[in-house]
Structures are given as structure tokens and as C-alpha cells.
Enzyme design. Structure first.
Site: not given
Ligand code: HPA
Ligand code: ZN
Length: 329
Positions: A17, A19, A197, A200, A278-279
Site C-alpha cells: 500500500h 501511492h 481503500h 480509513e 502509503d505516501d
């Protein structure tokens, strides 16, 4: 704690996961802006960095979409992916399933083929260069019109690009999985893996919808399942992987402090959880940073870290042979 990058006994990690646009570091934003002659609305790096304070998912997404406008050419996407893969390898990642957001680029006039060519080039060399096997997952922007997602799927399948699957991301609340039943049905029929997703910022019911209506194989985030005992029972029974992102949860205020993160309770309950970045350029680090902070702030043990690593490989879409290799079996 064992360091997966240097300890040969520790199971390596699969990152499931992240991006790729969220790996756009501030320095690379300035470099690409200069290369593409784009005026940035920031005075300098410090000015840009001062904006990395988020109050919720949307406040992050606003900066995430603004910054990715520096990505224009296949070379830009290749440079971005190479920088992530090199850093992920240092973090102990040996398999990465990478989200990208095609609509965020096509909507501002960047052809899909530029995106696919650049990412494809970087990923094709990854195993030889970094020892990291890879796959690409196209993340559908759930807050854009459903027919756009439908057209995107047609374009992606028609492109012939090697694609592992599709996902669902961006602003969650108000955009339930039920909107995307047809698109996900078509993706599954085309032989693609499907993930979404859910849970969240959105309620536990969105996790149920993703499973029941979209047929997803993993839930991205899914942290809000802990509010619903029956749902937790089901996720444990069916071994549904949840791709948790602890530092993301802190920065987007899903939890108040890392010390409050339920990951250890989730592991103890038998949930199939994994740790992901994630990011990473926005949330304070890569997967190794997430694990180090979990050790420091919630007391994650070596045995739990090992469980998380094994979970990540088992939950991946890697081939059985690659999984066996990574699990040391
Ligand atoms: N949630 C939803 N959409 C996203 C995220 C996230 O954490 N990161 C990038 N797009
Ligand atoms: Zn995400």
C-alpha cells in the site's frame, strides 16, 4: 529490533500500500518543476515543507494533487518510481505493489501512455537493479464521476500494459464502494486483482461493501474495523489482509498519537495486518521508518515484526514461487 536490510534471518517485506505520487519528495518536486518550466507556488523548499501539516485526508489530498502537476513526461514518472524503489530496497522491501492514480494525470492532459511507459520502464528494471519484484495497481479516484472510472478501465485493459489490478482511493466519506460495483465486476472479469481503500475515514460498513459488492481481495487501511466486533470476527475468519499505514494514520488524524494505534491489538486478535508507508514523502517516512516508530512508540516486538513481514508476503499478489523465495521456504 532486527534490521531487514542487514539481518539475513529476518523475513523481508512486501509493501502493498503505497501511492507512487506520494513518494514525490520535495527536492524532486523542485527538480521536475525546473525541468518542465513550471512555476511553483512555493518560495523555496522550506516554504513547501511548512505545508505538510494535515488536519484530515482532504487537506493532504489537496497538496498531493497540487504537487503532482510537476509530473509531465514518461521520464518524470520513471525518475519518481526509481527513487522510490531505491529507497524501498534500503528499507528491506523485496516486493512492492505500487498504486498510481491515472485520472490525476489524464485529467490535466498527460496521456495515459506517458504514465504507463515511465512507470513501466522503472519497474521493469527493478528486480535486476534493486532486488525488488513489482506490480502496478491503478487507483480509481472515487470522488470523480463513475463513467470516468469505467472509461479508464477500458483504456487500461486496451493499453496492454502489465497491470496487476485496480484499487479505489481519494476522498472516502460520501463515496461508498457501492458506486463502483460495475467497474470492479468488469475488472475481475478481465482477470485483474481488486483491492479498495475502506475504513480509513469511512465507516466499517464501507469495508463490508468492499468485500460483498466489489469482491476485493485486500482492504487498504481498514483500521475502523475495530469499531465493529462482528466485522472483526469475519475478517479474522476469512483471513482478509488489511494494509495498515500507521504514520499516515497519525498525520491524517485517524489516530491522535502513534501510541494509540491499535496495530498490536489487531495482531493479537488474529487480523491479517501488514505495515505500509502509503505516501512516504508526506507522512514522515518509508516502511522502515513506520516499523522503527512502532517499536519506539507502541513497543512492537521482533516477533510481531516478523509476523507483519510474513503477512505482507502472504497477502501479496506475487507468484507462489516468489512468495516461497521471500518466505525462505
Ligand atoms: N487515502 C485515500 N486516498 C489516498 C491516500 C489515502 O491514504 N493516499 C493517496 N491517496
Ligand atoms: Zn492509501
Amino acid at each position: 529490533m532486527t534490521d531487514p536490510a542487514t539481518d539475513t534471518r529476518a523475513t523481508p517485506l512486501a509493501e502493498l500500500h503505497m501511492h507512487i505520487e506520494g513518494a514525490l519528495e520535495p527536492e524532486l518536486i523542485f527538480e521536475l518543476a525546473q525541468r518542465n518550466r513550471i512555476d511553483l507556488p512555493y518560495a523555496d523548499l522550506d516554504d513547501l515543507r511548512s505545508r505538510y501539516e494535515f488536519t484530515d485526508l482532504q487537506s493532504f489530498l489537496d497538496l498531493y494533487f497540487a504537487n503532482m502537476t510537476v509530473l509531465r513526461t514518461a521520464q518524470d514518472f520513471a525518475d519518481l518510481a526509481r527513487s522510490y524503489l531505491a529507497r524501498a530496497a534500503v528499507a528491506g522491501v523485496r516486493h512492492a505493489e505500487i498504486f498510481f492514480n491515472p485520472q490525476a494525470h489524464t485529467a490535466r492532459g498527460v496521456p495515459l501512455r506517458e504514465v504507463l511507459e515511465g512507470l513501466g520502464d522503472a519497474l521493469a528494471g527493478s528486480e535486476a537493479e534493486h532486488g525488488v519484484s513489482t506490480g502496478l495497481i491503478a487507483g480509481i479516484l472515487r470522488d470523480r464521476p463513475v463513467p470516468e472510472a469505467d472509461a479508464l478501465l477500458t483504456d487500461l485493459v486496451g493499453s496492454g500494459a502489465p497491470l496487476l489490478g485496480i484499487g479505489l482511493d481519494s476522498a472516502e466519506v460520501g463515496y461508498p464502494p457501492s458506486l463502483f460495483v460495475d467497474v470492479f465486476g468488469r475488472a475481475r472479469a478481465a482477470g485483474l486483482h481488486v483491492v479498495a481503500h475502506a475504513g480509513e475515514e469511512g465507516p466499517p460498513d464501507y469495508i463490508r461493501q468492499a468485500l460483498d459488492l466489489l469482491g476485493v481481495e485486500r482492504i487498504d487501511h481498514g483500521i475502523r474495523c475495530v469499531e465493529d466486533d462482528d466485522l472483526v470476527d469475519r475478517l479474522v475468519r476469512d483471513r482478509v489482509p488489511l494494509t495498515l499505514c500507521p504514520l499516515s494514520n497519525v498525520r491524517l488524524r485517524v489516530v491522535d498519537r502513534l501510541a494509540d494505534h491499535p496495530i498490536r491489538r489487531m495482531l493479537a486478535r488474529g487480523l491479517h495486518v501488514t505495515v505500509n508507508s502509503d505516501d512516504p514523502a508526506y507522512f514522515g517516512g518509508y516502511v522502515d521508518d513506520n516499523l522503527a516508530r512502532l517499536r519506539a512508540d507502541v513497543g512492537l516486538t521482533d516477533a510481531e515484526r516478523e509476523r507483519l513481514a510474513r503477512n505482507s508476503i502472504e497477502a501479496s499478489f506475487a507468484s507462489p514461487a516468489r512468495k516461497a523465495e521471500l518466505l525462505g521456504g
